[in-house]
Design a protein around this motif. Structure first.
Motif, PDB file in Angstrom:
ATOM      1  N   VAL A  38       0.843  -1.188   0.000  1.00  0.00           N
ATOM      2  CA  VAL A  38       0.000   0.000   0.000  1.00  0.00           C
ATOM      3  C   VAL A  38       0.884   1.246   0.000  1.00  0.00           C
ATOM      4  N   HIS A  39       1.774   1.337   0.968  1.00  0.00           N
ATOM      5  CA  HIS A  39       2.572   2.564   1.122  1.00  0.00           C
ATOM      6  C   HIS A  39       3.699   2.689   0.104  1.00  0.00           C
ATOM      7  N   PHE A  40       4.017   1.604  -0.580  1.00  0.00           N
ATOM      8  CA  PHE A  40       5.104   1.664  -1.563  1.00  0.00           C
ATOM      9  C   PHE A  40       4.609   1.233  -2.940  1.00  0.00           C
ATOM     10  N   ASN A  41       3.327   1.354  -3.151  1.00  0.00           N
ATOM     11  CA  ASN A  41       2.721   0.908  -4.405  1.00  0.00           C
ATOM     12  C   ASN A  41       3.072   1.881  -5.516  1.00  0.00           C
ATOM     13  N   THR A  42       3.889   1.399  -6.471  1.00  0.00           N
ATOM     14  CA  THR A  42       4.397   2.309  -7.495  1.00  0.00           C
ATOM     15  C   THR A  42       3.315   2.702  -8.502  1.00  0.00           C
ATOM     16  N   ALA A  43       2.259   1.931  -8.568  1.00  0.00           N
ATOM     17  CA  ALA A  43       1.168   2.317  -9.477  1.00  0.00           C
ATOM     18  C   ALA A  43       0.326   3.434  -8.883  1.00  0.00           C
ATOM     19  N   GLU A  44       0.496   3.667  -7.566  1.00  0.00           N
ATOM     20  CA  GLU A  44      -0.245   4.735  -6.874  1.00  0.00           C
ATOM     21  C   GLU A  44      -1.727   4.726  -7.266  1.00  0.00           C
ATOM     22  N   PRO A  45      -2.403   3.615  -7.022  1.00  0.00           N
ATOM     23  CA  PRO A  45      -3.795   3.522  -7.462  1.00  0.00           C
ATOM     24  C   PRO A  45      -4.726   4.263  -6.519  1.00  0.00           C
ATOM     25  N   ASP A  46      -5.926   4.454  -6.986  1.00  0.00           N
ATOM     26  CA  ASP A  46      -7.022   4.836  -6.098  1.00  0.00           C
ATOM     27  C   ASP A  46      -7.473   3.521  -5.476  1.00  0.00           C
ATOM     28  N   PHE A  47      -7.215   3.337  -4.192  1.00  0.00           N
ATOM     29  CA  PHE A  47      -7.502   2.045  -3.586  1.00  0.00           C
ATOM     30  C   PHE A  47      -8.997   1.742  -3.543  1.00  0.00           C
ATOM     31  N   GLY A  48      -9.814   2.774  -3.652  1.00  0.00           N
ATOM     32  CA  GLY A  48     -11.250   2.546  -3.650  1.00  0.00           C
ATOM     33  C   GLY A  48     -11.760   2.001  -4.975  1.00  0.00           C
ATOM     34  N   SER A  49     -10.918   2.099  -6.011  1.00  0.00           N
ATOM     35  CA  SER A  49     -11.334   1.616  -7.319  1.00  0.00           C
ATOM     36  C   SER A  49     -10.888   0.174  -7.451  1.00  0.00           C
ATOM     37  N   ILE A 434     -17.468  -1.100  -4.458  1.00  0.00           N
ATOM     38  CA  ILE A 434     -17.613   0.239  -5.035  1.00  0.00           C
ATOM     39  C   ILE A 434     -18.311   1.152  -4.036  1.00  0.00           C
ATOM     40  N   ARG A 435     -19.354   0.624  -3.403  1.00  0.00           N
ATOM     41  CA  ARG A 435     -20.105   1.473  -2.482  1.00  0.00           C
ATOM     42  C   ARG A 435     -19.226   1.915  -1.318  1.00  0.00           C
ATOM     43  N   ALA A 440     -16.297   6.248   1.247  1.00  0.00           N
ATOM     44  CA  ALA A 440     -15.059   6.829   1.779  1.00  0.00           C
ATOM     45  C   ALA A 440     -14.797   8.180   1.132  1.00  0.00           C
ATOM     46  N   LYS A 441     -15.061   8.275  -0.156  1.00  0.00           N
ATOM     47  CA  LYS A 441     -14.860   9.553  -0.845  1.00  0.00           C
ATOM     48  C   LYS A 441     -15.845  10.609  -0.335  1.00  0.00           C
ATOM     49  N   SER A 462     -13.846 -14.036  -2.660  1.00  0.00           N
ATOM     50  CA  SER A 462     -13.900 -13.045  -3.732  1.00  0.00           C
ATOM     51  C   SER A 462     -12.492 -12.625  -4.124  1.00  0.00           C
ATOM     52  N   ASN A 463     -12.303 -12.336  -5.425  1.00  0.00           N
ATOM     53  CA  ASN A 463     -10.997 -11.835  -5.819  1.00  0.00           C
ATOM     54  C   ASN A 463     -10.826 -10.375  -5.425  1.00  0.00           C
ATOM     55  N   LEU A 464     -11.842  -9.810  -4.773  1.00  0.00           N
ATOM     56  CA  LEU A 464     -11.706  -8.456  -4.241  1.00  0.00           C
ATOM     57  C   LEU A 464     -11.300  -8.475  -2.773  1.00  0.00           C
ATOM     58  N   LEU A 465     -11.063  -9.658  -2.241  1.00  0.00           N
ATOM     59  CA  LEU A 465     -10.753  -9.733  -0.815  1.00  0.00           C
ATOM     60  C   LEU A 465      -9.455  -8.997  -0.497  1.00  0.00           C
ATOM     61  N   GLY A 466      -8.451  -9.202  -1.328  1.00  0.00           N
ATOM     62  CA  GLY A 466      -7.154  -8.578  -1.077  1.00  0.00           C
ATOM     63  C   GLY A 466      -7.262  -7.066  -1.036  1.00  0.00           C
ATOM     64  N   VAL A 467      -7.894  -6.490  -2.046  1.00  0.00           N
ATOM     65  CA  VAL A 467      -7.995  -5.027  -2.079  1.00  0.00           C
ATOM     66  C   VAL A 467      -8.921  -4.521  -0.978  1.00  0.00           C
ATOM     67  N   THR A 468      -9.856  -5.357  -0.551  1.00  0.00           N
ATOM     68  CA  THR A 468     -10.697  -4.984   0.594  1.00  0.00           C
ATOM     69  C   THR A 468      -9.838  -4.840   1.846  1.00  0.00           C
ATOM     70  N   LEU A 469      -8.964  -5.802   2.040  1.00  0.00           N
ATOM     71  CA  LEU A 469      -8.075  -5.732   3.205  1.00  0.00           C
ATOM     72  C   LEU A 469      -7.183  -4.504   3.133  1.00  0.00           C
ATOM     73  N   GLU A 470      -6.736  -4.150   1.930  1.00  0.00           N
ATOM     74  CA  GLU A 470      -5.919  -2.940   1.780  1.00  0.00           C
ATOM     75  C   GLU A 470      -6.686  -1.728   2.300  1.00  0.00           C
ATOM     76  N   ASN A 471      -7.945  -1.641   1.895  1.00  0.00           N
ATOM     77  CA  ASN A 471      -8.750  -0.498   2.328  1.00  0.00           C
ATOM     78  C   ASN A 471      -9.029  -0.534   3.821  1.00  0.00           C
ATOM     79  N   LEU A 472      -9.266  -1.727   4.348  1.00  0.00           N
ATOM     80  CA  LEU A 472      -9.470  -1.836   5.792  1.00  0.00           C
ATOM     81  C   LEU A 472      -8.220  -1.387   6.535  1.00  0.00           C
TER      82      LEU A 472
END
Lengths: 765, 509
Positions: A38-49, A434-435, A440-441, A462-472
């Motif tokens: 998360v803190h060193f993610n070179t793609a610098e994504p919008d984690f909510g997306s 998404i919700r 969060a926004k 879900s394959n969204l589990l990982g990114v969910t944990l990132e947001n948590l």
């Protein structure tokens, strides 16, 4: 040393040079992003997306579609599936063999049962199931079933079935006379329709489609009560509407188009078909042929609407592919005013908008403007007819489109609509994700947290589990719930974020709280070890000792990587960059500090200098935590994700850098000597050592090189060196001060410019 | 200018008054894996009568006295040529050659030959020989001869045995010992110097070395083949210009598009590695130098330079002409280093090399086609907008010739002149170089009527596609293409006009 396979001759010596790392600079080529963080993610994504489908480009991964597929991955037990398919293949083989025997032996009631069983078994077969090709095709089995269910005389049934089987084995089998005899024989009963149908099929096989159409139509007209009539009618329509030149059912030919008379006949047959067979098993095909009739008559907008309507009738992948192909072919013919006309027609039939949107999102290129238009079209459809049925996964994707357009509330609205469809429908996890991101926004952190937790609970695969944990993790950090954040990073396996929190971001008080909360019992010792090092860095030696005392020696050795203390001694001068046992470090520093605390005047200066020298000579890993960083600490900050940094992140990082580097300690202590004990015998040496420390810090690593913009270590090193001959002209170090001031100036000239610039690390002004 | 014809004229005149030369067989080194040849490669090889390939079998290395066979070759079906498996003794062998047990080393080589050979035969190849590739110091040539002799003893009878060689060996009488124990020596007359700094960079080709080596080999009087180059190099130099290492991460065409690199120099080279002043001066290699304008992901590399020595068919032609002009009596053939990998731009394409050997100048032959289709979606989705629907214009260039274009960032340029602005490069293989308005000054894409796109080169058989999304009112476009030939002294140009980009406009709803 990175091994290089040099196919070139003679210059094997260059392997050595490559080993120095000079040749190992890796400009990203084909996907060089660091994403598992998360803190060193070179793609610098919008984690909510949510993550989008990616393709590999020449030197980066690029996102190929604007929306996630449907957020749901199939959970397939491949081994069980293989076993089931093998069982099904065997079953088909046995049934087929039995059917042959039963027909041959005239056991028709058994044959009927077997036929029904075969049809049921084939219905369970996956698409393109190889074993299905080894048995009679479905069309033949339906024919058998209809004949065997009829009341036709046994002799006729037998004669027909034999002819049919011969045809299935070889379409050119000489069964014509037998079939014609059956047709001509009134006592053949229901079999006559089947025989006539098969005769028409043989004409179809020759490619004479007008003649085949006529013959099929005749079957439907002559035997309206026969179950064959339904098939015959659809085949007549098909024969009229295909291109006269199309020889292969699978190779689409669009020229020449059928003649107007053929199309008229087909339309009339379609009207009859719809009237007679409103719930036909061929309704997908009939729907498509109606659209085809429009296409042939160049009524392209109507044709496209027809194909869009057909899409809802697709029951399997084969039909979905056929439908998509038809839409694509028709779209290619859409020009000028016809496109506008289609738009207007689509707005009058909002029920077709979901199919259109689905096609556009997944099977065409879209621009952000297109996505905006599609979202508006969908809203308009829903507004026009609230009963418009958007599939939940399409609504989730619309939510994603709105999120991408930064219309947070609309994203929430679409996602909520998707979620109201029920738990088992596809796209629920995507909708939740998404919700949550949209909430969060909208600064509703609590609402976001609730949705992420619900996703985690209800969709653990879900394959969204990982990114969910990132947001948590990020939400936990925002409310200073460090145990929560660490738990999330632990589950994700994000070692660098874990290290960042323990070694940099958390204050000592935060760390102590985490130790007491014990969020991850299996890693309690690791966290305690991290706390101990943090205490040493803050000069809190007694507390550090007590913390270390709670750990077994074996664990200290493990976390400190003490098996090979020179494991990280790659670059520095001889004797530097060696790992130390923190127990020894804290003992030594305690003793040095005690001398400082107990001394005054010149003795104090000497004691300070001793401590400064301890740091200077034992640099640079004295206070390093190898269990956390594993050799990657300096490089990782080159990937710092600035998009999620907070002021607290930055101040903690600055504090960390000053506390972690032995050179920073030696510089600080030496400047303290020069400031408070300028006349001490060690003052000149302290000034010299401070200058050397500053010089080394000036290009120490990425962070320090960038930090020169705030505190210019180059200039400081030069100025400190210049002070020596000025302030201590008779000290033996005075000429060295003059000399190295010049050397540092030259080095600053060579290395302090672009090369000293940040490598992706920017501090705020 | 047909430089090859000129070369052949030279050879023709030179040949009139001398005794006839024995036929020179043509072979190649095959240096990548897996070892396989597709149908068109087979055709090219057969067209020039190639009967033997020297295929890299494996590298032999050592560490602390332990010998290892590294990266053994993998064979796929199948070639029509005989194969001599080449075993490279790498630098770790060279460093300890005086101390290594020669019996053990010979046994290692022979066993490796047997194992790799068995795998090759299982795929239908015919393995008939072994070649050793070792840069032996001159003073140790006798020891090397001893090794080769032991290898010979271990091989099945009838197996051909050869060694690659360095030109410097011929200055020593010890080469006679070596020549006695093998069937042939194959001196490799190229890459005499790598250039330890950028200003001392040398081309791969070295015609003077080739000539010298042939003279020396002729004096020795033993049969030999002569190795010539058909490949290039990529080298990394630090900001001060000192050689850091070889560079294998990207080829010149990839780096041409990389946002972290900027082209600093692009020129044909002369024999001294300096820019060639004319085609006559050109050694057949082009030099491209790129500078890293951004650091790599690990923070290193800013200011480093990557220098590519790009090979062209001319380098092969010059070497061939030189050999034929010298009419070497003891030379049995020419071995070309090496067969290019598919899509590789640092080796001369095989089809181009074959053309050279056939006496034809391999030139690119560019076919330009275009098509366009309407994008209907804005008409469906944005009914309030007027104006024509966008069109997607696709322009395809295909190199149907036997020769490559130049390899450099602007090797192929596509100049599009529209009659109205509003045209966007939508995708495809090309890079947008400039967008200008009607007055010729730089302009935004929205206002540009002229677009220039560039491509870093097309090898024989390759095609590239440019897609332009026409958003504005353009109804006509002139498409001009220019493809530079290697060296940059010539180009092939085409022009195509497309007149009917637009159909009827849509009316707003």
């Amino acid at each position: 040393m990175m091994r290089r396979h040099l196919w070139m001759r003679r210059w094997g010596a260059l392997l050595g040079l490559g080993a120095l790392g000079l040749g190992t600079a890796i400009w990203a080529c084909g996907g060089g992003e660091y994403l598992n963080t998360v803190h060193f993610n070179t793609a610098e994504p919008d984690f909510g997306s949510p993550p989008l489908p990616v393709e590999i480009g020449a030197w980066e991964l690029y996102q190929s579609r604007p929306v996630t597929w449907n957020g749901k991955m199939p959970d397939v037990d491949w081994e069980r599936q293989a076993k089931e398919e093998e069982a099904l293949a065997n079953q088909l083989k046995v049934l087929n063999s039995n059917l042959d025997a039963q027909i041959r032996d005239g056991k028709f009631s058994e044959a009927l049962a077997t036929t029904r069983a075969l049809i049921a078994a084939l219905a369970k077969a996956p698409t393109y199931f190889y074993a299905a090709q080894e048995v009679s095709p479905l069309s033949a089995l339906m024919d058998f079933k209809e004949v065997l269910e009829s009341n036709a005389p046994r002799t006729a049934v037998s004669a027909y079935l034999n002819a049919r089987q011969a045809y299935d084995k070889n379409a050119k089998a000489p069964i014509g006379p037998a079939l014609q005899a059956l047709v001509a024989n009134p006592s053949a009963g229901a079999v006559r329709a089947h025989a006539a149908y098969l005769l028409a099929a043989r004409v179809y096989d020759t490619g004479d489609f007008p003649a085949a159409a006529k013959q099929y139509r005749s079957v439907a007209g002559t035997y309206p009560a026969s179950p064959r009539a339904e098939s015959a009618l659809i085949m007549a329509i098909r024969s009229w509407l295909r291109s006269p030149s199309q020889a292969d059912d699978y190779v689409w030919v669009d020229s020449p188009l059928p003649q107007a008379s053929a199309t008229r006949e087909a339309r009339a047959a379609l009207d009859l078909f719809d009237k007679r067979y409103p719930r036909s098993r061929f309704r997908f095909d009939a729907s498509g042929w109606r659209a085809r009739a429009d296409y042939v008559e160049n009524k392209i907008p109507a044709a496209i609407l027809g194909y869009l309507a057909q899409s809802s009738l697709a029951e399997n992948d084969d039909q979905r592919i056929t439908n998509l192909s038809s839409i694509r072919v028709a779209m290619k013919k859409l020009k000028g005013t016809a496109a506008t006309e289609l738009g207007a027609l689509l707005r009058k039939r909002p029920a077709l908008v979901p199919a259109y949107v689905n096609y556009r999102i997944f099977y065409t290129e879209t621009t952000p403007g297109d996505l905006d238009s599609l979202a508006q079209l969908s809203e308009a459809a829903l507004a026009s007819d609230p009963k418009t049925k958007f599939a939940p996964e399409v609504m989730a994707q619309l939510a994603q489109i709105e999120y991408g357009l930064k219309r947070w509330q609309k994203a929430v609205d679409w996602a909520s609509k998707a979620l109201s469809s029920g738990n088992d429908t596809p796209g629920q996890d995507l909708a939740l994700y998404i919700r949550a991101g949209a909430k969060a926004k909208l600064k509703d952190a609590k609402g976001a947290q609730t949705d992420y937790l619900e996703l985690e609970k209800k969709f653990p695969k879900s394959n969204l589990l990982g990114v969910t944990l990132e947001n948590l993790a990020l939400l936990a950090e925002a409310r200073n719930d460090w145990s929560g954040a660490l738990k999330a990073y632990h589950r994700l396996g994000y070692g660098d974020d874990w290290a960042y929190l323990l070694d940099v971001r958390l204050t000592v008080a935060d760390l102590e709280k985490v130790v007491s909360e014990n969020p991850i019992p299996v890693r309690r010792s690791e966290i305690q070890y991290a706390l101990a090092l943090r205490l040493i860095r803050e000069d809190r030696y007694h507390e550090a000792s007590s913390t270390l005392a709670k750990l077994p020696a074996a664990e200290i050795a493990k976390f400190g990587d003490l098996k090979d203390p020179s494991a990280y001694a790659w670059f520095g001068p001889e004797g530097t960059d060696r790992l130390s046992n923190p127990m020894d470090t804290v003992r030594d520093l305690k003793a040095l500090q005690q001398k400082i605390d107990g001394a005054t005047g010149d003795a104090k200066a000497e004691a300070l200098y001793a401590k400064a020298s301890y740091f200077y000579t034992k640099r640079n890993l004295l206070l390093y935590n190898p269990s956390l960083w594993k050799g990657g600490r300096a490089a990782i900050f080159a990937s710092w994700n600035t998009t999620i940094q907070t002021p607290e992140d930055l101040s903690q990082i600055r504090k960390h850098m000053a506390e972690h580097e032995c050179l920073a300690h030696s510089r600080r202590l030496c400047l303290e000597i020069v400031g408070q004990h300028p006349k001490s015998p060690v003052a000149a040496k302290a000034l010299y050592r401070a200058a050397c420390s500053a010089r080394r810090l000036a290009d120490f690593n990425y962070w320090w090189r960038s930090h020169n913009k705030q505190v210019d270590s180059w200039t400081e090193a030069i100025d400190l060196m210049k002070r020596i001959p000025k302030e201590y002209p008779s000290d033996p170090l005075a000429p060295l001060g003059t000399k190295f001031a010049k050397v540092f100036e030259e080095e600053k000239e060579m290395y302090g410019g672009d090369y000293g610039h940040s490598f992706g690390w920017e501090l705020p002004e | 200018m047909r430089w090859l014809l000129a070369l052949w004229a030279l050879v023709g005149v030179a040949s009139c008054s001398r005794p006839p030369t024995p036929h020179l067989a043509t072979s190649f080194w095959f240096w990548h894996g897996p070892a396989s040849l597709d149908a068109s490669q087979q055709k090219d090889l057969q067209s020039i009568g190639v009967k033997t390939l020297y295929v890299l079998g494996a590298t032999i290395a050592q560490e602390d006295g332990h010998l290892a066979v590294v990266l053994p070759q993998r064979f796929e079906p199948t070639g029509a040529q005989d194969v001599h498996l080449v075993f490279r003794l790498d630098g770790t062998i060279g460093a300890e050659f005086e101390r290594l047990d020669l019996d053990a080393l010979a046994e290692k080589i022979v066993n490796a030959h047997a194992r790799v050979g068995a795998q090759a035969r299982a795929q239908g190849w015919s393995v008939t020989g072994l070649q050793l590739d070792f840069d032996c110091p001159v003073r140790l040539l006798r020891r090397y001869a001893d090794l080769v002799s032991r290898v010979r003893d271990g091989l099945p009878s009838g197996t051909a045995l050869s060694v690659t060689g360095l030109s410097s060996w011929y200055a020593s009488s010890n080469i006679e010992d070596l020549a006695k124990v093998c069937d042939e020596i194959v001196p490799q007359c190229y890459e005499a110097s790598l250039g330890t700094s950028l200003d001392r960079l040398q081309p791969v080709s070295h015609l003077a070395l080739l000539e010298r080596t042939i003279e020396r080999a002729e004096r020795l009087g033993k049969p030999y083949r002569i190795g010539i180059p058909a490949y290039g190099h990529a080298l990394l130099y630090d900001p001060s210009g000192k050689l850091a290492t070889t560079f294998r991460r990207m080829g010149p065409r990839t780096i041409s598009r990389h946002p972290s690199f900027s082209l600093e120099q692009s020129s044909p080279m002369n024999a001294q590695g300096k820019p060639a002043s004319s085609a006559a001066d050109w050694i057949g290699e082009d030099l491209l130098v790129f500078r890293a304008i951004k650091p790599a992901r690990d923070g290193q590399g800013l200011g480093f330079r990557v220098a590519f020595k790009v090979p062209t068919p001319r380098m092969v032609a010059l070497a061939l002409a030189k050999i034929r002009s010298l009419r070497p009596r003891h030379c049995r053939g020419i071995v070309v280093f090496r067969i290019a990998e598919p899509g590789e731009d640092l080796a001369v394409p095989l089809t181009s090399v074959a053309s050279v050997f056939q006496g034809t100048e391999p030139r690119p032959d560019i076919l330009v086609t275009s098509r366009h289709e309407t994008i209907p979606y804005p008409g469906i989705e944005r009914p309030s907008q007027s104006g024509p629907l966008p069109e997607l214009l696709t322009i395809r260039l295909e190199n149907r010739g036997k020769g490559p274009t130049a390899i450099r960032p602007n090797a192929v340029t596509l100049d599009l002149t529209f009659d109205a602005p509003g045209n966007v490069v939508s995708g495809g293989d090309w890079t947008l170089e400039s967008a200008t308005g009607a007055s010729g000054t730089a302009s935004s894409l929205a206002r540009a009527t002229r677009l220039r796109l560039r491509l870093p080169g097309l090898l024989p058989g390759e095609a590239a596609q440019a897609q332009i999304r026409i958003e504005g009112r353009a109804s006509r476009v002139t498409i001009r293409t220019r493809a530079l030939l290697p060296g940059g002294f010539e180009s092939v140009d085409h022009e195509l006009n497309v007149e009917d980009l637009r159909e009827e406009p849509r009316k707003p709803q």
